[in-house]
Design an enzyme around this catalytic site. Sequence first.
Site, short mmCIF file in Angstrom:
data_model
loop_
_atom_site.label_atom_id
_atom_site.label_comp_id
_atom_site.label_asym_id
_atom_site.label_seq_id
_atom_site.Cartn_x
_atom_site.Cartn_y
_atom_site.Cartn_z
N THR A 9 0.89 -1.40 0.00
CA THR A 9 0.03 0.01 -0.04
C THR A 9 0.77 1.28 0.12
O THR A 9 2.03 1.24 0.73
CB THR A 9 -1.02 -0.05 1.20
OG1 THR A 9 -1.83 1.32 1.25
CG2 THR A 9 -0.31 -0.04 2.53
N GLY A 13 -1.41 5.43 6.34
CA GLY A 13 -2.81 5.55 7.56
C GLY A 13 -3.36 4.12 7.66
O GLY A 13 -3.60 3.66 8.63
N LYS A 14 -3.38 3.39 6.33
CA LYS A 14 -3.70 1.84 6.42
C LYS A 14 -2.94 1.08 6.97
O LYS A 14 -3.27 0.10 7.81
CB LYS A 14 -3.75 1.58 4.77
CG LYS A 14 -5.23 2.28 4.19
CD LYS A 14 -5.28 2.04 2.98
CE LYS A 14 -5.36 0.74 2.36
NZ LYS A 14 -5.86 0.58 1.01
N ASP A 76 -8.17 -3.22 -0.14
CA ASP A 76 -8.65 -2.25 -0.98
C ASP A 76 -9.98 -1.77 -0.37
O ASP A 76 -10.73 -2.29 0.24
CB ASP A 76 -9.27 -2.55 -2.40
CG ASP A 76 -8.16 -1.93 -3.41
OD1 ASP A 76 -8.10 -0.86 -3.43
OD2 ASP A 76 -7.10 -2.66 -3.69
N LYS A 201 -11.58 4.41 16.29
CA LYS A 201 -11.73 3.99 14.91
C LYS A 201 -11.86 2.56 14.57
O LYS A 201 -12.72 2.09 13.97
CB LYS A 201 -11.00 4.68 13.80
CG LYS A 201 -11.21 4.49 12.49
CD LYS A 201 -10.42 5.14 11.48
CE LYS A 201 -10.73 4.50 9.97
NZ LYS A 201 -9.84 5.20 8.87
P1 ITT Z 1 -3.52 1.76 -1.57
O1 ITT Z 1 -2.17 2.17 -2.12
O2 ITT Z 1 -3.41 0.62 -0.40
O3 ITT Z 1 -4.38 1.47 -2.65
P2 ITT Z 1 -5.11 4.10 -1.35
O4 ITT Z 1 -5.03 5.29 -0.33
O5 ITT Z 1 -5.35 4.31 -2.40
O6 ITT Z 1 -4.04 3.19 -0.95
P3 ITT Z 1 -7.82 2.57 -1.27
O7 ITT Z 1 -7.84 2.38 -2.71
O8 ITT Z 1 -8.08 1.52 -0.32
O9 ITT Z 1 -6.44 2.97 -0.59
O10 ITT Z 1 -8.78 3.63 -0.66
C1 ITT Z 1 -9.79 4.37 -1.66
C2 ITT Z 1 -9.93 5.67 -0.95
O11 ITT Z 1 -10.84 5.65 0.06
C3 ITT Z 1 -8.57 6.63 -0.74
O12 ITT Z 1 -9.08 7.94 -1.13
C4 ITT Z 1 -8.65 6.31 0.69
O13 ITT Z 1 -8.06 7.69 1.30
C5 ITT Z 1 -10.24 6.36 1.21
N1 ITT Z 1 -10.30 5.40 2.19
C6 ITT Z 1 -10.00 4.24 2.29
N2 ITT Z 1 -10.12 3.68 3.60
C7 ITT Z 1 -10.31 4.56 4.33
C8 ITT Z 1 -10.69 5.05 5.78
O14 ITT Z 1 -10.59 4.05 6.65
N3 ITT Z 1 -10.96 6.30 6.24
C9 ITT Z 1 -11.10 7.21 5.18
N4 ITT Z 1 -10.73 7.29 4.03
C10 ITT Z 1 -10.49 5.79 3.48
#
Ligand code: ITT
Length: 221
Positions: A9, A13-14, A76, A201
Amino acid sequence: MGRKIWFLTGNLGKVEEAREHLTPLGYDVNQLMVPKDTIIEPQSDSITEVAMAKIEQAKSHLPGGNDSEDMLMIEDAGLFIDALSGFPGVYSSYVHETIGCDGIIKLLSHLITEDSIRLANLRSAQFRAVAVLWDNGKVYIGNGHCPGYISTKIVEGNGFGYDPIFVPYDLDSDGVSLLAGEYGEVSTHGSPFGGVEVNIKKKFSHRSRALNDLFNQLPSA
Ligand code: ITT
């Protein structure tokens, strides 16, 4: 430290949230970074399909290669807003980068009322997450979602992405999400995730639920 998990990723934050969840279970979570555009995300309206395609491509980037004893994880997520027929959904990243939280608030500006229960219904939304783990050739998939609504104001401070505008519905004493307007034992009291600490959270989040679902399937979890 327990077994190593490489979490592919670009979002720290994740990683922090996955650590919060998996370190107590004895796993050592590390961020796996690959050069930009190495992994191609397919155009699909299913976050599971996107995650599966990413794990297939990511295997060869695992330090130690396909024979590694380490695990590889991808997760995701997306925000699905009912009044917008599920938008931004699989486009959540793009929409966040372009119109951002502010743009989402503007898109919902016609859905305003003084009645807090009606507001939580009108602006209902959910985060969905799918976590995929590759462990020595075996693939496990976990799903999680978190129901709530889009706030009328942005609250920054903690978290990332859409956290400043997403308010989770309360939880009952078993940690199960209630309906809009119902009061439960666990509550952010109307605050979006942006206004609460990561350990709060965690109690609500789609990510924790997807990781729970996934790690419950592991033989030695
Ligand atoms: P990867 O590199 O893991 O793909 P990403 O930030 O693109 O990271 P995702 O595709 O999983 O992550 O997330 C899609 C969008 O949703 C992205 O803009 C994230 O910031 C948001 N998102 C995902 N999980 C969230 C959470 O727990 N709280 C707030 N926003 C979230």
